[in-house]
Design a protein around this motif. Structure first.
Motif, PDB file in Angstrom:
ATOM      1  N   SER A   1       0.865  -1.183   0.000  1.00 39.20           N
ATOM      2  CA  SER A   1       0.000   0.000   0.000  1.00 39.20           C
ATOM      3  C   SER A   1       0.898   1.228   0.000  1.00 39.20           C
ATOM      4  O   SER A   1       2.104   1.134   0.247  1.00 39.20           O
ATOM      5  CB  SER A   1      -0.905   0.019   1.238  1.00 39.20           C
ATOM      6  N   PRO A   2       0.341   2.429  -0.272  1.00 41.85           N
ATOM      7  CA  PRO A   2       1.156   3.644  -0.188  1.00 41.85           C
ATOM      8  C   PRO A   2       1.787   3.837   1.198  1.00 41.85           C
ATOM      9  O   PRO A   2       2.891   4.378   1.308  1.00 41.85           O
ATOM     10  CB  PRO A   2       0.165   4.760  -0.516  1.00 41.85           C
ATOM     11  N   ASP A   3       1.109   3.391   2.239  1.00 37.47           N
ATOM     12  CA  ASP A   3       1.654   3.526   3.589  1.00 37.47           C
ATOM     13  C   ASP A   3       2.740   2.491   3.881  1.00 37.47           C
ATOM     14  O   ASP A   3       3.611   2.718   4.731  1.00 37.47           O
ATOM     15  CB  ASP A   3       0.534   3.390   4.629  1.00 37.47           C
ATOM     16  N   ASP A   4       2.691   1.367   3.184  1.00 32.90           N
ATOM     17  CA  ASP A   4       3.673   0.295   3.407  1.00 32.90           C
ATOM     18  C   ASP A   4       3.903  -0.425   2.075  1.00 32.90           C
ATOM     19  O   ASP A   4       3.355  -1.498   1.832  1.00 32.90           O
ATOM     20  CB  ASP A   4       3.163  -0.687   4.462  1.00 32.90           C
ATOM     21  N   PRO A   5       4.715   0.174   1.195  1.00 34.05           N
ATOM     22  CA  PRO A   5       4.911  -0.410  -0.143  1.00 34.05           C
ATOM     23  C   PRO A   5       5.882  -1.598  -0.110  1.00 34.05           C
ATOM     24  O   PRO A   5       6.986  -1.548  -0.684  1.00 34.05           O
ATOM     25  CB  PRO A   5       5.456   0.766  -0.949  1.00 34.05           C
ATOM     26  N   TYR A   6       5.463  -2.669   0.543  1.00 33.95           N
ATOM     27  CA  TYR A   6       6.362  -3.807   0.733  1.00 33.95           C
ATOM     28  C   TYR A   6       6.418  -4.672  -0.522  1.00 33.95           C
ATOM     29  O   TYR A   6       5.383  -5.019  -1.102  1.00 33.95           O
ATOM     30  CB  TYR A   6       5.916  -4.665   1.918  1.00 33.95           C
ATOM     31  N   LEU A   7       7.627  -5.039  -0.921  1.00 30.97           N
ATOM     32  CA  LEU A   7       7.842  -5.872  -2.098  1.00 30.97           C
ATOM     33  C   LEU A   7       8.560  -7.152  -1.705  1.00 30.97           C
ATOM     34  O   LEU A   7       9.574  -7.122  -1.007  1.00 30.97           O
ATOM     35  CB  LEU A   7       8.667  -5.115  -3.153  1.00 30.97           C
ATOM     36  N   TYR A   8       8.019  -8.274  -2.154  1.00 28.30           N
ATOM     37  CA  TYR A   8       8.663  -9.575  -1.982  1.00 28.30           C
ATOM     38  C   TYR A   8       9.684  -9.787  -3.096  1.00 28.30           C
ATOM     39  O   TYR A   8       9.494  -9.335  -4.229  1.00 28.30           O
ATOM     40  CB  TYR A   8       7.629 -10.698  -2.049  1.00 28.30           C
ATOM     41  N   ASP A   9      10.746 -10.521  -2.776  1.00 32.89           N
ATOM     42  CA  ASP A   9      11.699 -10.946  -3.799  1.00 32.89           C
ATOM     43  C   ASP A   9      11.175 -12.207  -4.484  1.00 32.89           C
ATOM     44  O   ASP A   9      10.582 -13.085  -3.840  1.00 32.89           O
ATOM     45  CB  ASP A   9      13.064 -11.228  -3.177  1.00 32.89           C
ATOM     46  N   LEU A  10      11.423 -12.299  -5.787  1.00 32.37           N
ATOM     47  CA  LEU A  10      10.960 -13.430  -6.583  1.00 32.37           C
ATOM     48  C   LEU A  10      12.138 -13.988  -7.375  1.00 32.37           C
ATOM     49  O   LEU A  10      12.841 -13.246  -8.066  1.00 32.37           O
ATOM     50  CB  LEU A  10       9.851 -12.980  -7.543  1.00 32.37           C
ATOM     51  N   GLU A  11      12.358 -15.274  -7.263  1.00 29.83           N
ATOM     52  CA  GLU A  11      13.427 -15.949  -8.005  1.00 29.83           C
ATOM     53  C   GLU A  11      12.800 -16.987  -8.922  1.00 29.83           C
ATOM     54  O   GLU A  11      11.998 -17.818  -8.478  1.00 29.83           O
ATOM     55  CB  GLU A  11      14.406 -16.626  -7.050  1.00 29.83           C
ATOM     56  N   VAL A  12      13.170 -16.943 -10.195  1.00 30.88           N
ATOM     57  CA  VAL A  12      12.626 -17.864 -11.196  1.00 30.88           C
ATOM     58  C   VAL A  12      13.783 -18.618 -11.830  1.00 30.88           C
ATOM     59  O   VAL A  12      14.744 -18.003 -12.310  1.00 30.88           O
ATOM     60  CB  VAL A  12      11.823 -17.101 -12.267  1.00 30.88           C
ATOM     61  N   GLU A  13      13.687 -19.934 -11.833  1.00 27.48           N
ATOM     62  CA  GLU A  13      14.722 -20.773 -12.422  1.00 27.48           C
ATOM     63  C   GLU A  13      14.116 -21.697 -13.468  1.00 27.48           C
ATOM     64  O   GLU A  13      12.990 -22.179 -13.299  1.00 27.48           O
ATOM     65  CB  GLU A  13      15.398 -21.633 -11.345  1.00 27.48           C
ATOM     66  N   LEU A  14      14.858 -21.929 -14.536  1.00 22.75           N
ATOM     67  CA  LEU A  14      14.575 -23.031 -15.449  1.00 22.75           C
ATOM     68  C   LEU A  14      15.516 -24.169 -15.079  1.00 22.75           C
ATOM     69  O   LEU A  14      16.733 -23.995 -15.070  1.00 22.75           O
ATOM     70  CB  LEU A  14      14.800 -22.613 -16.903  1.00 22.75           C
ATOM     71  N   VAL A  15      14.934 -25.328 -14.776  1.00 23.77           N
ATOM     72  CA  VAL A  15      15.713 -26.453 -14.255  1.00 23.77           C
ATOM     73  C   VAL A  15      15.557 -27.650 -15.186  1.00 23.77           C
ATOM     74  O   VAL A  15      14.427 -28.035 -15.535  1.00 23.77           O
ATOM     75  CB  VAL A  15      15.274 -26.813 -12.823  1.00 23.77           C
ATOM     76  N   ARG A  16      16.704 -28.211 -15.579  1.00 24.55           N
ATOM     77  CA  ARG A  16      16.716 -29.419 -16.404  1.00 24.55           C
ATOM     78  C   ARG A  16      17.475 -30.520 -15.663  1.00 24.55           C
ATOM     79  O   ARG A  16      18.660 -30.395 -15.407  1.00 24.55           O
ATOM     80  CB  ARG A  16      17.370 -29.153 -17.757  1.00 24.55           C
ATOM     81  N   ARG A  17      16.763 -31.571 -15.306  1.00 24.37           N
ATOM     82  CA  ARG A  17      17.353 -32.725 -14.614  1.00 24.37           C
ATOM     83  C   ARG A  17      18.173 -32.287 -13.392  1.00 24.37           C
ATOM     84  O   ARG A  17      19.301 -32.729 -13.173  1.00 24.37           O
ATOM     85  CB  ARG A  17      18.212 -33.549 -15.567  1.00 24.37           C
ATOM     86  N   GLY A  18      17.590 -31.382 -12.619  1.00 31.13           N
ATOM     87  CA  GLY A  18      18.219 -30.947 -11.384  1.00 31.13           C
ATOM     88  C   GLY A  18      19.235 -29.841 -11.529  1.00 31.13           C
ATOM     89  O   GLY A  18      19.790 -29.378 -10.518  1.00 31.13           O
ATOM     90  N   ARG A  19      19.484 -29.378 -12.752  1.00 32.43           N
ATOM     91  CA  ARG A  19      20.486 -28.331 -12.967  1.00 32.43           C
ATOM     92  C   ARG A  19      19.806 -27.062 -13.476  1.00 32.43           C
ATOM     93  O   ARG A  19      18.996 -27.106 -14.401  1.00 32.43           O
ATOM     94  CB  ARG A  19      21.532 -28.794 -13.986  1.00 32.43           C
ATOM     95  N   THR A  20      20.146 -25.914 -12.850  1.00 33.19           N
ATOM     96  CA  THR A  20      19.586 -24.627 -13.274  1.00 33.19           C
ATOM     97  C   THR A  20      20.284 -24.160 -14.543  1.00 33.19           C
ATOM     98  O   THR A  20      21.509 -23.998 -14.567  1.00 33.19           O
ATOM     99  CB  THR A  20      19.758 -23.575 -12.165  1.00 33.19           C
ATOM    100  N   VAL A  21      19.497 -23.938 -15.617  1.00 33.56           N
ATOM    101  CA  VAL A  21      20.071 -23.497 -16.891  1.00 33.56           C
ATOM    102  C   VAL A  21      19.842 -22.008 -17.135  1.00 33.56           C
ATOM    103  O   VAL A  21      20.534 -21.392 -17.950  1.00 33.56           O
ATOM    104  CB  VAL A  21      19.506 -24.326 -18.064  1.00 33.56           C
ATOM    105  N   ASP A  22      18.864 -21.404 -16.451  1.00 33.71           N
ATOM    106  CA  ASP A  22      18.650 -19.961 -16.540  1.00 33.71           C
ATOM    107  C   ASP A  22      17.966 -19.506 -15.268  1.00 33.71           C
ATOM    108  O   ASP A  22      17.207 -20.271 -14.642  1.00 33.71           O
ATOM    109  CB  ASP A  22      17.798 -19.597 -17.769  1.00 33.71           C
ATOM    110  N   GLU A  23      18.233 -18.264 -14.882  1.00 24.42           N
ATOM    111  CA  GLU A  23      17.703 -17.739 -13.628  1.00 24.42           C
ATOM    112  C   GLU A  23      17.402 -16.257 -13.786  1.00 24.42           C
ATOM    113  O   GLU A  23      18.186 -15.512 -14.365  1.00 24.42           O
ATOM    114  CB  GLU A  23      18.715 -17.954 -12.503  1.00 24.42           C
ATOM    115  N   VAL A  24      16.256 -15.828 -13.260  1.00 22.99           N
ATOM    116  CA  VAL A  24      15.822 -14.433 -13.316  1.00 22.99           C
ATOM    117  C   VAL A  24      15.362 -14.012 -11.929  1.00 22.99           C
ATOM    118  O   VAL A  24      14.625 -14.747 -11.263  1.00 22.99           O
ATOM    119  CB  VAL A  24      14.667 -14.254 -14.328  1.00 22.99           C
ATOM    120  N   ASP A  25      15.794 -12.845 -11.494  1.00 23.77           N
ATOM    121  CA  ASP A  25      15.330 -12.273 -10.229  1.00 23.77           C
ATOM    122  C   ASP A  25      14.327 -11.165 -10.504  1.00 23.77           C
ATOM    123  O   ASP A  25      14.530 -10.346 -11.410  1.00 23.77           O
ATOM    124  CB  ASP A  25      16.501 -11.702  -9.420  1.00 23.77           C
ATOM    125  N   SER A  26      13.250 -11.121  -9.722  1.00 16.39           N
ATOM    126  CA  SER A  26      12.235 -10.094  -9.882  1.00 16.39           C
ATOM    127  C   SER A  26      11.647  -9.778  -8.509  1.00 16.39           C
ATOM    128  O   SER A  26      12.292 -10.024  -7.480  1.00 16.39           O
ATOM    129  CB  SER A  26      11.153 -10.563 -10.877  1.00 16.39           C
TER     130      SER A  26
END
Length: 303
Positions: free
Chosen positions: A145-170
């Protein structure tokens, strides 16, 4: 209208001056040495029928100097064969969750793994197919809210057979925005409470760069001053800003009314179709920002 050439090879074309576009230029690159990038732009400003906002070839009164060519951020980056291209997020406060859809190119058997963090602590995680709706739990959410503009961190991974091949932070904000009856009157309701929206008409023109701010700090300063003057909202008037402007609105806690840049007053069928395509593109591009609580398709009915 933009046409992009790399080493003399046409790689893409795009119509519309306000939404982003991208292209994979791998096949047009030379193996070594210098590369040539050419962007050709045709911009008739108000002599055409496209979305143009306040730009005019002959500015005066409420209409301003036109800008031609590249006016937003441009970058080039290497990516793996399978890579994230776009995220869609939609918070559900009542369900204590975030709907997430991960878009990616070059995917074979990769899965999407999405993690939400609050102050460095993991609060939810979900895994599933790329391109499908995933429900990310966000228990006992801290509401934006305007009084408390709290933002969560978001991590997105593409995983192939247990290995991360791409990663994006948002990031994302948990908030609800509705229109409801409050004591017999229709009100805008944020997180279950009626909120009066008070803000200026922010037109986004700069004395030196016209449509382009000189620095990221300048974008931030404008919004800090908006808050300092006592406003909790801002209407982004018939212009689409660079992503950093919306980031600062999210971070600083401003309720944003986002206009679609206006077009000519009497459009033909082709111009209307292009306008609607650009409107959908704008919404898809910006819909993740928790600060945006209103879409304004037609300023004062223009077009």
């Amino acid at each position: 209208e933009a046409v992009v050439y790399v080493n003399g090879q046409r790689v893409t074309a795009h119509r519309g001056g306000y939404e982003r576009f991208s292209v994979d230029v791998t096949d047009a690159l030379r193996r070594g040495g210098r590369q040539e990038l050419v962007v050709g732009v045709f911009d008739p400003t108000d002599s055409g029928g496209q979305a143009v906002g306040k730009q005019r070839l002959s500015p005066g009164g409420i209409f301003y100097t036109s800008v031609s060519g590249i006016w937003q951020s441009v970058w080039m980056e290497p990516v793996p064969a399978a890579h994230v291209t776009r995220l869609e997020t939609d918070p559900s406060v009542a369900d204590e969750s975030l709907r997430v859809r991960v878009h990616a190119d070059g995917v074979t058997d990769e899965i999407a793994v999405v993690t939400a963090r609050r102050g460095g602590r993991t609060v939810g995680r979900v895994a599933g197919p790329v391109g499908s709706d995933l429900r990310l739990p966000v228990p006992d959410p801290r509401l934006w809210s305007p009084d408390d503009p709290y933002l969560y961190d978001l991590e997105v991974e593409l995983v192939r057979r247990g290995r991360t091949v791409d990663e994006v932070d948002s990031y994302f904000g948990m908030r609800s925005i509705t229109v409801e009856d409050v004591a017999g009157t229709r009100r805008m309701v944020l997180n279950g409470e009626p909120v009066f929206h008070m803000g200026p008409l922010d037109q986004g023109f700069w004395p030196d760069g016209i449509y382009t701010a000189p620095t990221d700090e300048a974008l931030r300063y404008d919004l800090i001053e908006t808050r300092r003057l006592g406003f909790n909202a801002v209407r982004k008037h018939v212009k689409v800003e660079p992503d950093r402007w919306y980031y600062w609105a999210d971070r600083l806690g401003l309720l944003v009314w986002q206009d679609m840049p206006s077009m000519v007053r009497t459009p033909n069928a082709a111009q209307r179709a292009q306008y609607e395509a650009e409107l959908r593109g704008m919404v898809d591009q910006l819909r993740m920002h928790p600060s945006i609580v209103m879409w304004v398709p037609f300023n004062e009915g223009w077009g």
